[in-house]
Scaffold this active site. Structure first.
Site, PDB file in Angstrom:
ATOM      1  N   ASP A   1     -23.250  51.328  -3.756  1.00  7.79           N
ATOM      2  CA  ASP A   1     -22.684  49.979  -3.757  1.00  7.79           C
ATOM      3  C   ASP A   1     -22.545  49.469  -2.315  1.00  7.79           C
ATOM      4  OD1 ASP A   1     -21.055  50.257  -6.767  1.00  7.79           O
ATOM      5  OD2 ASP A   1     -21.538  52.025  -5.590  1.00  7.79           O
ATOM      6  N   SER A   2     -22.135  50.369  -1.412  1.00  5.55           N
ATOM      7  CA  SER A   2     -21.956  49.967  -0.012  1.00  5.55           C
ATOM      8  C   SER A   2     -23.304  49.613   0.616  1.00  5.55           C
ATOM      9  CB  SER A   2     -21.274  51.084   0.787  1.00  5.55           C
ATOM     10  OG  SER A   2     -19.994  51.341   0.257  1.00  5.55           O
TER      11      SER A   2
ATOM     12  N   SER B   1     -21.349  60.718  -5.941  1.00  2.95           N
ATOM     13  CA  SER B   1     -22.074  59.786  -5.055  1.00  2.95           C
ATOM     14  C   SER B   1     -21.268  58.505  -4.842  1.00  2.95           C
ATOM     15  CB  SER B   1     -23.448  59.478  -5.631  1.00  2.95           C
ATOM     16  OG  SER B   1     -23.324  58.906  -6.915  1.00  2.95           O
TER      17      SER B   1
ATOM     18  N   ARG C   1     -20.575  51.311 -17.395  1.00  4.95           N
ATOM     19  CA  ARG C   1     -20.662  52.735 -17.044  1.00  4.95           C
ATOM     20  C   ARG C   1     -19.604  53.527 -17.809  1.00  4.95           C
ATOM     21  NH1 ARG C   1     -21.290  49.928 -12.006  1.00  4.95           N
ATOM     22  NH2 ARG C   1     -23.378  50.219 -11.163  1.00  4.95           N
TER      23      ARG C   1
ATOM     24  N   ARG D   1     -25.826  48.336  -1.027  1.00  5.29           N
ATOM     25  CA  ARG D   1     -26.154  47.006  -1.579  1.00  5.29           C
ATOM     26  C   ARG D   1     -25.381  45.925  -0.813  1.00  5.29           C
ATOM     27  NH1 ARG D   1     -25.737  49.332  -7.762  1.00  5.29           N
ATOM     28  NH2 ARG D   1     -27.951  49.832  -7.980  1.00  5.29           N
TER      29      ARG D   1
ATOM     30  N   ARG E   1     -24.172  46.070   2.267  1.00  4.59           N
ATOM     31  CA  ARG E   1     -24.688  45.932   3.635  1.00  4.59           C
ATOM     32  C   ARG E   1     -26.002  45.154   3.649  1.00  4.59           C
ATOM     33  NH1 ARG E   1     -23.027  51.409   6.896  1.00  4.59           N
ATOM     34  NH2 ARG E   1     -20.953  51.552   6.000  1.00  4.59           N
TER      35      ARG E   1
ATOM     36  N   ASP F   1     -34.094  70.489 -16.701  1.00  2.00           N
ATOM     37  CA  ASP F   1     -33.889  69.464 -17.733  1.00  2.00           C
ATOM     38  C   ASP F   1     -34.093  70.123 -19.094  1.00  2.00           C
ATOM     39  OD1 ASP F   1     -34.192  66.023 -17.567  1.00  2.00           O
ATOM     40  OD2 ASP F   1     -34.400  67.023 -19.512  1.00  2.00           O
TER      41      ASP F   1
ATOM     42  N   ALA G   1     -26.492  60.468 -20.478  1.00  2.38           N
ATOM     43  CA  ALA G   1     -26.814  59.128 -20.971  1.00  2.38           C
ATOM     44  C   ALA G   1     -26.729  58.135 -19.823  1.00  2.38           C
ATOM     45  CB  ALA G   1     -25.810  58.749 -22.054  1.00  2.38           C
TER      46      ALA G   1
ATOM     47  N   VAL H   1     -19.290  57.825 -12.616  1.00  4.12           N
ATOM     48  CA  VAL H   1     -19.322  58.929 -11.657  1.00  4.12           C
ATOM     49  C   VAL H   1     -17.927  59.394 -11.209  1.00  4.12           C
ATOM     50  CG1 VAL H   1     -19.664  57.538  -9.550  1.00  4.12           C
ATOM     51  CG2 VAL H   1     -20.594  59.849  -9.683  1.00  4.12           C
TER      52      VAL H   1
ATOM     53  N   THR I   1     -24.116  61.460 -12.320  1.00  2.00           N
ATOM     54  CA  THR I   1     -23.994  60.960 -13.693  1.00  2.00           C
ATOM     55  C   THR I   1     -22.788  60.020 -13.819  1.00  2.00           C
ATOM     56  OG1 THR I   1     -24.995  62.969 -14.563  1.00  2.00           O
ATOM     57  CG2 THR I   1     -23.611  61.740 -16.083  1.00  2.00           C
ATOM     58  N   ASN I   2     -22.970  58.944 -14.552  1.00  2.00           N
ATOM     59  CA  ASN I   2     -21.906  57.938 -14.728  1.00  2.00           C
ATOM     60  C   ASN I   2     -21.025  58.194 -15.943  1.00  2.00           C
ATOM     61  OD1 ASN I   2     -21.979  56.029 -12.613  1.00  2.00           O
ATOM     62  ND2 ASN I   2     -23.940  55.252 -13.385  1.00  2.00           N
TER      63      ASN I   2
ATOM     64  N   HIS J   1     -16.929  53.296  -8.700  1.00  2.00           N
ATOM     65  CA  HIS J   1     -18.329  52.861  -8.758  1.00  2.00           C
ATOM     66  C   HIS J   1     -18.449  52.146 -10.105  1.00  2.00           C
ATOM     67  CE1 HIS J   1     -22.652  52.750  -8.860  1.00  2.00           C
ATOM     68  NE2 HIS J   1     -22.739  53.593  -9.864  1.00  2.00           N
TER      69      HIS J   1
HETATM   70  P1  NAD Z   1     -32.658  59.268 -17.729  1.00  2.00           P
HETATM   71  O1  NAD Z   1     -32.422  59.037 -19.178  1.00  2.00           O
HETATM   72  O2  NAD Z   1     -33.930  58.775 -17.121  1.00  2.00           O
HETATM   73  O3  NAD Z   1     -32.534  60.822 -17.395  1.00  2.00           O
HETATM   74  C1  NAD Z   1     -31.532  61.633 -17.864  1.00  2.00           C
HETATM   75  C2  NAD Z   1     -32.134  63.014 -18.047  1.00  2.00           C
HETATM   76  O4  NAD Z   1     -31.079  63.924 -18.392  1.00  2.00           O
HETATM   77  C3  NAD Z   1     -33.184  63.102 -19.159  1.00  2.00           C
HETATM   78  O5  NAD Z   1     -34.413  63.589 -18.625  1.00  2.00           O
HETATM   79  C4  NAD Z   1     -32.578  64.074 -20.161  1.00  2.00           C
HETATM   80  O6  NAD Z   1     -33.535  64.907 -20.800  1.00  2.00           O
HETATM   81  C5  NAD Z   1     -31.649  64.867 -19.263  1.00  2.00           C
HETATM   82  N1  NAD Z   1     -30.582  65.569 -19.972  1.00  2.00           N
HETATM   83  C6  NAD Z   1     -29.792  65.122 -20.979  1.00  2.00           C
HETATM   84  N2  NAD Z   1     -28.919  66.074 -21.345  1.00  2.00           N
HETATM   85  C7  NAD Z   1     -29.151  67.137 -20.544  1.00  2.00           C
HETATM   86  C8  NAD Z   1     -28.567  68.429 -20.430  1.00  2.00           C
HETATM   87  N3  NAD Z   1     -27.556  68.808 -21.196  1.00  2.00           N
HETATM   88  N4  NAD Z   1     -29.066  69.260 -19.491  1.00  2.00           N
HETATM   89  C9  NAD Z   1     -30.096  68.880 -18.703  1.00  2.00           C
HETATM   90  N5  NAD Z   1     -30.690  67.685 -18.767  1.00  2.00           N
HETATM   91  C10 NAD Z   1     -30.214  66.829 -19.678  1.00  2.00           C
HETATM   92  O7  NAD Z   1     -31.402  58.623 -16.964  1.00  2.00           O
HETATM   93  P2  NAD Z   1     -31.332  58.245 -15.415  1.00  2.00           P
HETATM   94  O8  NAD Z   1     -31.749  56.832 -15.232  1.00  2.00           O
HETATM   95  O9  NAD Z   1     -31.982  59.326 -14.623  1.00  2.00           O
HETATM   96  O10 NAD Z   1     -29.745  58.279 -15.191  1.00  2.00           O
HETATM   97  C11 NAD Z   1     -29.060  59.513 -15.192  1.00  2.00           C
HETATM   98  C12 NAD Z   1     -27.564  59.289 -14.963  1.00  2.00           C
HETATM   99  O11 NAD Z   1     -27.359  58.802 -13.625  1.00  2.00           O
HETATM  100  C13 NAD Z   1     -26.939  58.233 -15.881  1.00  2.00           C
HETATM  101  O12 NAD Z   1     -25.641  58.639 -16.271  1.00  2.00           O
HETATM  102  C14 NAD Z   1     -26.866  57.002 -14.993  1.00  2.00           C
HETATM  103  O13 NAD Z   1     -25.879  56.081 -15.427  1.00  2.00           O
HETATM  104  C15 NAD Z   1     -26.513  57.668 -13.681  1.00  2.00           C
HETATM  105  N6  NAD Z   1     -26.720  56.840 -12.478  1.00  2.00           N
HETATM  106  C16 NAD Z   1     -25.756  56.941 -11.529  1.00  2.00           C
HETATM  107  C17 NAD Z   1     -25.868  56.193 -10.370  1.00  2.00           C
HETATM  108  C18 NAD Z   1     -24.768  56.291  -9.340  1.00  2.00           C
HETATM  109  O14 NAD Z   1     -24.725  55.506  -8.378  1.00  2.00           O
HETATM  110  N7  NAD Z   1     -23.856  57.232  -9.482  1.00  2.00           N
HETATM  111  C19 NAD Z   1     -26.970  55.346 -10.170  1.00  2.00           C
HETATM  112  C20 NAD Z   1     -27.942  55.322 -11.160  1.00  2.00           C
HETATM  113  C21 NAD Z   1     -27.815  56.062 -12.326  1.00  2.00           C
END
Ligand code: NAD
Length: 327
Positions: free
Chosen positions: A154-155, A149, A94, A157, A159, A40, A86, A128, A125-126, A181
């Site tokens: 969602d699936s 992912s 998203r 949820r 189920r 991170d 973000a 996604v 990351t979204n 997603h």
């Molecule tokens: P968060 O803000 O808690 O964590 C994000 C982290 O990324 C932070 O610790 C930040 O310091 C770090 N970061 C930012 N830029 C970076 C970089 N260039 N290199 C390394 N680290 C970096 O957010 P979160 O709740 O953990 O969510 C993370 C992502 O996951 C979001 O985009 C969220 O929408 C997504 N998400 C996806 C799903 C899914 O089903 N695909 C589900 C939940 C969340």
């Protein structure tokens, strides 16, 4: 003398926020990956998460956990999971995150491919589906090795809500959300089953019969789940942590597990429609076989006309977002 012990499996998690740290925790508890590393940009955060995780090592299967703000910690990983970036704030979709998170991928993905050239990339990351396509193009990797992912969460949820409505174990519900997603996702009701009974034939005293109203309520709840959780606690983490650990297990243990992950679809279909309706050059979720190579194949799943039309609409929505980013 060269060591004869088998190579350990290494998972690198990018982003030690709510989602990244919980994926590490879920992997550790389930014994997925013998080496887990977190990277991170926020050094204090990643070091604190790793310290906390390390203090639980006594109680879980053998593993090592490291963390750093130096990307080099990811070297030679077998799977790289990307959660950096973000997240939705209350009221955001998203898709609103696409620009910022694509910018992060432009920097990260080429470096990750250099450091871990054999790795499968798993995007979380979204948005996604968009981010999976972006990562595929930026990495230059074969399509099998870049997945998202997708709608695994969602699936699950879906189920859970069907299981609760019908008072049966969630493990006996087989039902899939396909497509994006996000807002255009598609519930595949026509193939949903409890045990081996098609859901639309399910009518068991004390275990319910699904009405049209029940279906509407369940799907609204699935789509609304993230908003509800984000409003209440700021982030979703436990279920996505477990869902991602399951995908990682399917990859690292070469399971050939069928999961609705997001991957590049090429001439997918025609799904009961005309040949011109095939879905092409977009990442979205349909049930896929997942193994050590990543996504082996996207299954040509049975869908009725409405479901196929929904999937094509979802593909269009994702493609528009991809194009708007210049890919
Ligand atoms: P968060 O803000 O808690 O964590 C994000 C982290 O990324 C932070 O610790 C930040 O310091 C770090 N970061 C930012 N830029 C970076 C970089 N260039 N290199 C390394 N680290 C970096 O957010 P979160 O709740 O953990 O969510 C993370 C992502 O996951 C979001 O985009 C969220 O929408 C997504 N998400 C996806 C799903 C899914 O089903 N695909 C589900 C939940 C969340």
């Amino acid at each position: 003398m060269p060591s004869t012990s088998p190579r350990t499996t290494k998972i690198a998690i990018i982003g030690a926020g709510s989602v990244g740290a919980t994926i590490a925790y879920a992997c550790m508890v389930r014994g997925v990956g013998q080496q887990i590393v977190l990277y991170d940009v926020n050094r204090e955060k990643v070091e604190a998460e790793v310290l906390d995780l390390n203090h639980g090592l006594q109680f879980v299967p053998m593993a090592t956990i490291e963390g750093s703000d130096d990307l080099g910690v990811c070297a030679d990983a077998d799977v790289v999971v990307v959660t950096a970036g973000a997240k939705q704030k209350p009221g955001q979709t998203r898709m609103d995150l696409a620009g910022a998170n694509t910018a992060i991928c432009r920097k990260l993905i080429p470096d990750l491919v250099r450091l871990a050239p054999r790795a499968v990339l798993l995007m979380v990351t979204n948005p996604v589906d968009v981010i999976t396509y972006v990562a595929l193009k930026l990495s230059g990797l074969p399509r099998q090795r870049v997945l998202g992912s997708g709608t695994v969460l969602d699936s699950s949820r879906f189920r859970f809500l069907i299981a609760r409505r019908c008072n049966v174990a969630v493990q006996n519900v087989h039902a899939t959300i396909a497509g994006e997603h996000g807002d255009s996702e598609v519930p595949l009701w026509s193939s949903a089953r409890i045990g081996n009974v098609l859901l639309h034939e399910w009518a068991v005293p004390a275990h319910g019969k699904m009405t049209v109203r029940d279906r509407t309520d369940i799907f609204v709840n699935v789509k609304d789940a993230a908003r509800q959780i984000i409003e209440g606690k700021g982030a979703t983490n436990y279920a996505i942590g477990l869902a991602t650990a399951k995908i990682l297990e399917a990859i690292l243990k070469d399971e050939n597990r069928i999961l609705p992950v997001s991957s590049l679809l090429t001439n997918y279909g025609p799904l009961g429609g005309a040949r011109g309706d095939a879905i092409d050059d977009v990442c979205l979720s349909v049930p896929c076989i997942v193994n050590r190579g990543g996504v082996e194949v996207a299954l040509n799943f049975p869908m009725n006309e409405a479901e196929s039309a929904g999937l094509r609409n979802s593909a269009e929505r994702i493609r528009e977002a991809i194009k708007s980013l210049g890919f």
